[in-house]
Scaffold this motif. Sequence first.
Motif, PDB file in Angstrom:
ATOM      1  N   VAL A   1       4.974   3.160 -13.464  1.00 61.56           N
ATOM      2  CA  VAL A   1       4.009   3.213 -12.079  1.00 61.56           C
ATOM      3  C   VAL A   1       4.641   2.535 -11.088  1.00 61.56           C
ATOM      4  O   VAL A   1       4.755   1.349 -11.379  1.00 61.56           O
ATOM      5  CB  VAL A   1       2.676   3.181 -12.510  1.00 61.56           C
ATOM      6  N   ARG A   2       4.801   3.112 -10.280  1.00 62.76           N
ATOM      7  CA  ARG A   2       5.525   2.472  -8.770  1.00 62.76           C
ATOM      8  C   ARG A   2       4.592   2.544  -7.684  1.00 62.76           C
ATOM      9  O   ARG A   2       3.688   3.656  -7.618  1.00 62.76           O
ATOM     10  CB  ARG A   2       6.969   2.836  -8.417  1.00 62.76           C
ATOM     11  N   VAL A   3       4.481   1.554  -6.708  1.00 64.15           N
ATOM     12  CA  VAL A   3       3.922   1.783  -5.442  1.00 64.15           C
ATOM     13  C   VAL A   3       4.520   1.029  -4.240  1.00 64.15           C
ATOM     14  O   VAL A   3       5.107  -0.142  -4.841  1.00 64.15           O
ATOM     15  CB  VAL A   3       2.297   1.330  -5.342  1.00 64.15           C
ATOM     16  N   GLY A   4       4.998   1.480  -3.098  1.00 63.95           N
ATOM     17  CA  GLY A   4       5.976   0.771  -2.332  1.00 63.95           C
ATOM     18  C   GLY A   4       7.249   0.459  -2.640  1.00 63.95           C
ATOM     19  O   GLY A   4       7.848  -0.830  -2.303  1.00 63.95           O
ATOM     20  N   GLY A   5       7.873   0.955  -3.686  1.00 64.22           N
ATOM     21  CA  GLY A   5       9.206   0.350  -4.269  1.00 64.22           C
ATOM     22  C   GLY A   5       9.101  -0.538  -5.365  1.00 64.22           C
ATOM     23  O   GLY A   5       9.925  -0.733  -6.047  1.00 64.22           O
ATOM     24  N   PHE A   6       7.834  -1.207  -5.827  1.00 67.33           N
ATOM     25  CA  PHE A   6       7.587  -1.772  -6.573  1.00 67.33           C
ATOM     26  C   PHE A   6       7.164  -1.242  -7.996  1.00 67.33           C
ATOM     27  O   PHE A   6       6.252  -0.372  -8.019  1.00 67.33           O
ATOM     28  CB  PHE A   6       6.490  -3.088  -6.370  1.00 67.33           C
ATOM     29  N   ARG A   7       7.663  -1.856  -9.247  1.00 67.89           N
ATOM     30  CA  ARG A   7       6.979  -1.189 -10.249  1.00 67.89           C
ATOM     31  C   ARG A   7       5.539  -2.113 -10.653  1.00 67.89           C
ATOM     32  O   ARG A   7       5.439  -3.175 -10.278  1.00 67.89           O
ATOM     33  CB  ARG A   7       7.788  -1.502 -11.696  1.00 67.89           C
ATOM     34  N   LEU A   8       4.560  -1.494 -11.335  1.00 68.20           N
ATOM     35  CA  LEU A   8       3.398  -2.119 -11.683  1.00 68.20           C
ATOM     36  C   LEU A   8       3.320  -2.722 -13.105  1.00 68.20           C
ATOM     37  O   LEU A   8       3.575  -1.752 -13.822  1.00 68.20           O
ATOM     38  CB  LEU A   8       2.171  -1.082 -11.460  1.00 68.20           C
ATOM     39  N   ASP A   9       2.993  -3.948 -13.332  1.00 69.24           N
ATOM     40  CA  ASP A   9       2.827  -4.360 -14.638  1.00 69.24           C
ATOM     41  C   ASP A   9       1.746  -3.904 -15.233  1.00 69.24           C
ATOM     42  O   ASP A   9       0.930  -3.162 -14.655  1.00 69.24           O
ATOM     43  CB  ASP A   9       2.704  -5.885 -14.632  1.00 69.24           C
ATOM     44  N   PRO A  10       1.896  -3.422 -16.646  1.00 68.80           N
ATOM     45  CA  PRO A  10       0.750  -2.869 -17.304  1.00 68.80           C
ATOM     46  C   PRO A  10      -0.612  -3.401 -17.249  1.00 68.80           C
ATOM     47  O   PRO A  10      -1.720  -2.497 -16.932  1.00 68.80           O
ATOM     48  CB  PRO A  10       1.316  -3.030 -18.707  1.00 68.80           C
ATOM     49  N   ALA A  11      -0.868  -4.687 -16.863  1.00 63.18           N
ATOM     50  CA  ALA A  11      -2.142  -5.194 -16.510  1.00 63.18           C
ATOM     51  C   ALA A  11      -2.633  -4.420 -15.215  1.00 63.18           C
ATOM     52  O   ALA A  11      -3.766  -4.277 -15.107  1.00 63.18           O
ATOM     53  CB  ALA A  11      -2.171  -6.671 -16.482  1.00 63.18           C
TER      54      ALA A  11
ATOM     55  N   VAL B   1      -6.855   8.461 -14.363  1.00 59.55           N
ATOM     56  CA  VAL B   1      -6.851   7.656 -12.983  1.00 59.55           C
ATOM     57  C   VAL B   1      -5.996   8.705 -12.192  1.00 59.55           C
ATOM     58  O   VAL B   1      -4.873   9.004 -12.409  1.00 59.55           O
ATOM     59  CB  VAL B   1      -6.335   6.376 -13.037  1.00 59.55           C
ATOM     60  N   PRO B   2      -6.412   9.184 -10.931  1.00 58.48           N
ATOM     61  CA  PRO B   2      -5.502   9.948 -10.023  1.00 58.48           C
ATOM     62  C   PRO B   2      -4.415   9.278  -9.469  1.00 58.48           C
ATOM     63  O   PRO B   2      -4.369   7.952  -9.335  1.00 58.48           O
ATOM     64  CB  PRO B   2      -6.613  10.488  -9.142  1.00 58.48           C
ATOM     65  N   ALA B   3      -3.380   9.981  -9.369  1.00 59.91           N
ATOM     66  CA  ALA B   3      -2.191   9.518  -8.656  1.00 59.91           C
ATOM     67  C   ALA B   3      -2.561   9.482  -6.899  1.00 59.91           C
ATOM     68  O   ALA B   3      -1.965  10.321  -6.474  1.00 59.91           O
ATOM     69  CB  ALA B   3      -0.928  10.360  -8.956  1.00 59.91           C
TER      70      ALA B   3
ATOM     71  N   ALA C   1       0.835  -1.248  -0.041  1.00 58.74           N
ATOM     72  CA  ALA C   1       0.015   0.006  -0.177  1.00 58.74           C
ATOM     73  C   ALA C   1       0.900   1.281   0.093  1.00 58.74           C
ATOM     74  O   ALA C   1       2.036   1.175   0.538  1.00 58.74           O
ATOM     75  CB  ALA C   1      -0.814  -0.040   1.167  1.00 58.74           C
ATOM     76  N   GLY C   2       0.671   2.338  -0.556  1.00 61.87           N
ATOM     77  CA  GLY C   2       1.198   3.636  -0.709  1.00 61.87           C
ATOM     78  C   GLY C   2       0.687   4.443  -1.658  1.00 61.87           C
ATOM     79  O   GLY C   2      -0.053   4.050  -2.634  1.00 61.87           O
ATOM     80  N   PRO C   3       1.213   5.746  -1.898  1.00 66.35           N
ATOM     81  CA  PRO C   3       0.880   6.401  -2.983  1.00 66.35           C
ATOM     82  C   PRO C   3       1.276   6.130  -4.521  1.00 66.35           C
ATOM     83  O   PRO C   3       2.415   5.547  -4.497  1.00 66.35           O
ATOM     84  CB  PRO C   3       1.394   7.736  -2.702  1.00 66.35           C
ATOM     85  N   LEU C   4       0.683   6.318  -5.425  1.00 68.60           N
ATOM     86  CA  LEU C   4       1.247   5.758  -6.570  1.00 68.60           C
ATOM     87  C   LEU C   4       2.510   6.886  -7.117  1.00 68.60           C
ATOM     88  O   LEU C   4       2.322   8.134  -6.885  1.00 68.60           O
ATOM     89  CB  LEU C   4       0.030   5.874  -7.884  1.00 68.60           C
ATOM     90  N   GLN C   5       3.484   6.283  -7.791  1.00 65.71           N
ATOM     91  CA  GLN C   5       4.458   7.265  -8.280  1.00 65.71           C
ATOM     92  C   GLN C   5       4.679   7.096  -9.629  1.00 65.71           C
ATOM     93  O   GLN C   5       4.963   5.777 -10.389  1.00 65.71           O
ATOM     94  CB  GLN C   5       5.904   6.822  -7.435  1.00 65.71           C
ATOM     95  N   VAL C   6       4.562   8.415 -10.335  1.00 62.84           N
ATOM     96  CA  VAL C   6       4.363   8.266 -11.780  1.00 62.84           C
ATOM     97  C   VAL C   6       5.646   8.501 -12.257  1.00 62.84           C
ATOM     98  O   VAL C   6       6.324   9.943 -12.094  1.00 62.84           O
ATOM     99  CB  VAL C   6       3.353   9.069 -12.437  1.00 62.84           C
ATOM    100  N   ALA C   7       6.576   7.952 -12.915  1.00 63.74           N
ATOM    101  CA  ALA C   7       8.172   8.229 -13.303  1.00 63.74           C
ATOM    102  C   ALA C   7       8.090   8.909 -14.912  1.00 63.74           C
ATOM    103  O   ALA C   7       8.525   9.960 -15.014  1.00 63.74           O
ATOM    104  CB  ALA C   7       8.773   7.182 -13.585  1.00 63.74           C
TER     105      ALA C   7
END
Length: 341
Positions: free
Chosen positions: A149-159, A213-215, A68-74
């Motif tokens: 897009v990352r959350v909690g240090g992890f990158r998010l898969d496109p899915a 989709v908001p950050a 859980a955490g804020p979305l980080q957009v690179a």
Amino acid sequence: MSRGAAVGGLTLRLAGALLLLAGAGLGALTERGLLLHRVAAERHGGQVVDADDASPTADLRGRMVRVAGPLQVARPPRDAQFGLQAAVPVLVRRVEMFQWREVNIGGDVHYELDWVDHPIDATDFRHPPGHVNPGPFPIQGARFEAGEVRVGGFRLDPALVRALPGSETVSPAAAQLPPNLAASFSRAGDYLVTSANPRDPKLGDLRVSWEAVPAQVVTVFARPDGDTLAPAADAPDGKGYDVQVGERALVDVLPDVPTPPEFVTSRRILAVLLAAAGSLLLLLGQRRRADGLLALAMGAGLVGAIAAVLWLGHDLQLMLAWLGLAVLGAAVAAWRVRRAG
């Protein structure tokens, strides 16, 4: 034997039996709680590592993670055709045209002009004359995703990026329009329109708007692959992931997965000690010499045997560990009995 001694022996045996049952019950409840959690979690992809223990550097192969955490957009998405960019995970362009549409109410057909986000074929109307629509849109709707897009240090898969919930309006900036579009479009509130008079659109006018989709803060449940979270393709539930708005506990993300027992190691040790204390009282109640090692071996053997049976067919490694404890307890108990005899 005196009556008092007999009563004392009976009391010791009764207390011992109760403690033995308490130890066995605590051990069984602990292992059953873990087993039910494990079996339920496997339906969603595997054992779950909660956010506090999850990091891209940990060995999480074959497990699922709740982060859980804020979305980080690179690398924010950009609609290059309209010169619009926003620091959000997903940007969606919606295009509408002012067209005729047929309204049928109880067999009574009438026609009205309205904004519609897809071409309407007037040849399907009951009365096409006078209600012909322009045809295909000169500009199409589109979806733009951030490069990372990352959350909690992890990158998010496109899915998972495509599964992110929530929507907010993104206001266009007419000043950023390329010259070829600036000649046709003007801003009207949260829209860009081709209407000469936005309050009085005409047939064929276009209206373009954007949503994003908001950050925001989200909770993601998925399988780690290195530093990337992705759906678990082999999950029996057929989904293998979940994404929710806000910081959610595991019970909110997976309501059908029971919460595992807390302080597992302490509960296991206590179960053995209770069973050992019960065994010691049973030995004393039978007027045998107090043998702490024998009592401990009996308690460990009983708890180990119960746990091994519970894990049989579910976790070979854990089952063998408990079976080893049970065999060791039985062996030590047999040795102490032979030595005492």
